[in-house]
Design an enzyme around this catalytic site. Structure first.
Site, PDB file in Angstrom:
ATOM      1  N   ASN A 148       6.148  -6.003   0.390  1.00  0.00           N
ATOM      2  CA  ASN A 148       6.671  -6.857   1.463  1.00  0.00           C
ATOM      3  C   ASN A 148       5.498  -7.291   2.336  1.00  0.00           C
ATOM      4  OD1 ASN A 148       7.933  -8.006   3.646  1.00  0.00           O
ATOM      5  ND2 ASN A 148       8.952  -6.127   4.355  1.00  0.00           N
ATOM      6  N   LYS A 162       5.531  -9.193   4.794  1.00  0.00           N
ATOM      7  CA  LYS A 162       5.921  -9.456   6.191  1.00  0.00           C
ATOM      8  C   LYS A 162       5.321 -10.808   6.627  1.00  0.00           C
ATOM      9  CE  LYS A 162       6.599  -4.578   6.895  1.00  0.00           C
ATOM     10  NZ  LYS A 162       6.695  -3.440   7.809  1.00  0.00           N
ATOM     11  N   HIS A 177      16.278  -5.547   6.672  1.00  0.00           N
ATOM     12  CA  HIS A 177      15.050  -4.837   7.068  1.00  0.00           C
ATOM     13  C   HIS A 177      15.152  -4.465   8.550  1.00  0.00           C
ATOM     14  CE1 HIS A 177      10.885  -3.867   7.842  1.00  0.00           C
ATOM     15  NE2 HIS A 177      10.721  -3.763   6.534  1.00  0.00           N
ATOM     16  N   GLU A 221      13.081  -4.565  10.821  1.00  0.00           N
ATOM     17  CA  GLU A 221      12.463  -5.544  11.730  1.00  0.00           C
ATOM     18  C   GLU A 221      13.409  -6.713  11.994  1.00  0.00           C
ATOM     19  OE1 GLU A 221       8.825  -5.940   9.503  1.00  0.00           O
ATOM     20  OE2 GLU A 221       8.317  -3.885  10.039  1.00  0.00           O
ATOM     21  N   GLU A 239      14.302   3.103   4.331  1.00  0.00           N
ATOM     22  CA  GLU A 239      13.111   2.952   5.159  1.00  0.00           C
ATOM     23  C   GLU A 239      13.381   3.563   6.528  1.00  0.00           C
ATOM     24  OE1 GLU A 239      10.354  -0.421   3.652  1.00  0.00           O
ATOM     25  OE2 GLU A 239      11.641  -1.203   5.205  1.00  0.00           O
ATOM     26  N   GLY A 296       5.031   1.489   9.354  1.00  0.00           N
ATOM     27  CA  GLY A 296       3.835   1.055  10.070  1.00  0.00           C
ATOM     28  C   GLY A 296       3.223   2.120  10.965  1.00  0.00           C
ATOM     29  N   SER A 336       5.146   3.577   5.302  1.00  0.00           N
ATOM     30  CA  SER A 336       3.805   4.155   5.191  1.00  0.00           C
ATOM     31  C   SER A 336       3.468   4.702   3.803  1.00  0.00           C
ATOM     32  CB  SER A 336       3.590   5.235   6.261  1.00  0.00           C
ATOM     33  OG  SER A 336       3.656   4.653   7.555  1.00  0.00           O
TER      34      SER A 336
HETATM   35  P1  13P Z   1       4.577  -0.014   5.928  1.00  0.00           P
HETATM   36  O1  13P Z   1       4.340   0.320   4.473  1.00  0.00           O
HETATM   37  O2  13P Z   1       3.508  -0.854   6.527  1.00  0.00           O
HETATM   38  O3  13P Z   1       4.932   1.201   6.703  1.00  0.00           O
HETATM   39  O4  13P Z   1       5.893  -0.956   5.940  1.00  0.00           O
HETATM   40  C1  13P Z   1       7.019  -0.547   5.258  1.00  0.00           C
HETATM   41  C2  13P Z   1       7.984  -1.647   5.262  1.00  0.00           C
HETATM   42  O5  13P Z   1       8.553  -1.990   6.281  1.00  0.00           O
HETATM   43  C3  13P Z   1       8.219  -2.346   3.998  1.00  0.00           C
HETATM   44  O6  13P Z   1       9.330  -3.177   4.068  1.00  0.00           O
END
Ligand code: 13P
Length: 254
Positions: A9, A11, A95, A97, A167, A173, A212
């Site tokens: 992803n 982002k 997600h 976010e 997740e 992150g 992560s």
């Molecule tokens: P990270 O791997 O940067 O923690 O992000 C995970 C994520 O949100 C994937 O969709």
């Protein structure tokens, strides 16, 4: 048993030109014989560039979001047929976010899931608890609510098109991935809910872990038979570390 699935992803990172550059470097490192399913989800603006760059590879394309109507006066939105036309075969939905910054609730996510499925886009439905929720012992209840809400009225027939990504929000992150035991416990719960609600066989649905994931913890995470792959954020932005994570998934098959 389905092969492991690794989804990158991106982002809101990488322009179309940077995406093209990434794919050029990535394809030099990635073995095309890999039995691992690999999907990349770039921003909308890089989908066409990646579609072109991935033509002769086995890598599939996903979008990071989609709207729930197939066309209409919805300024700024992108429909499932538009994504299909750009070669997308799956879409990340729910997600954290999107839930956090764009107010997406289970009801809207559910409408997007149905819309995606009716246009042959496979939903990758994300679920995960906040740190406060975990500390308050609410993890299972939160996951159950997100799953049942997001997948409401999805037929058993359609369920096999769905991928779930666990997740935990506190792991995204932060550099602090869930331990293999923590992830395994929630993945088992998700599998049990899917089996009891849709009578879907656990093996028919892949449950990914996200939060992560990096080349240092991937081997350990993929040792759990409950973890069928990963949804990777930061570590997928670098071809070398993304390839290493795919390599860990490959090794887990031996
Ligand atoms: P990270 O791997 O940067 O923690 O992000 C995970 C994520 O949100 C994937 O969709």
């Amino acid at each position: 048993m389905q092969p492991p699935l690794i989804v990158g992803n991106w982002k809101m990172y990488k322009t179309a030109s940077e995406g093209r550059e990434f794919i050029r470097d990535f394809l030099k490192l990635h073995t095309s014989q890999s039995p691992v399913d690999v999907v990349i989800a770039p921003p909308f603006t890089a989908l066409q560039a990646l579609h072109d760059a991935l033509q002769s590879s086995s890598i599939s394309l996903a979008a990071q979001n989609v709207f729930c109507e197939h066309e209409g006066a919805f300024t700024g939105e992108i429909s499932p047929p538009m994504l299909r036309d750009l070669g997308c075969t799956s879409v990340i939905l729910g997600h954290s976010e999107r839930r956090q910054h764009f107010g997406e609730d289970n009801d809207l996510i559910n409408r997007k899931v149905h819309s995606a499925l009716s246009h042959q886009l496979r939903p990758i439905l994300c679920v995960g608890e906040l740190l406060e929720e975990r500390e308050a012992g609410q993890t299972n209840a939160v996951i159950k609510k997100q799953l049942l809400g997001g997948l409401k009225d999805v037929s058993a027939e359609h369920m096999v098109q769905v991928t779930i990504a666990y997740e935990p929000v506190w792991a995204i992150g932060t550099g602090k991935a869930a331990t293999v035991d923590q992830a395994t416990e929630v993945h088992s719960l998700i599998g049990a809910i899917l089996e009891s609600t849709w009578e879907t066989k656990r093996e028919a649905i892949r449950i990914l872990y996200g939060g992560s994931v990096n080349p240092d913890n991937a081997d350990i995470l993929f040792q759990s038979p409950q973890i069928n792959g990963a949804l990777v954020g930061k570590a997928c932005l670098n071809p070398d570390s993304f390839v290493k994570i795919i390599g860990s998934a490959h090794r887990s098959l031996n």
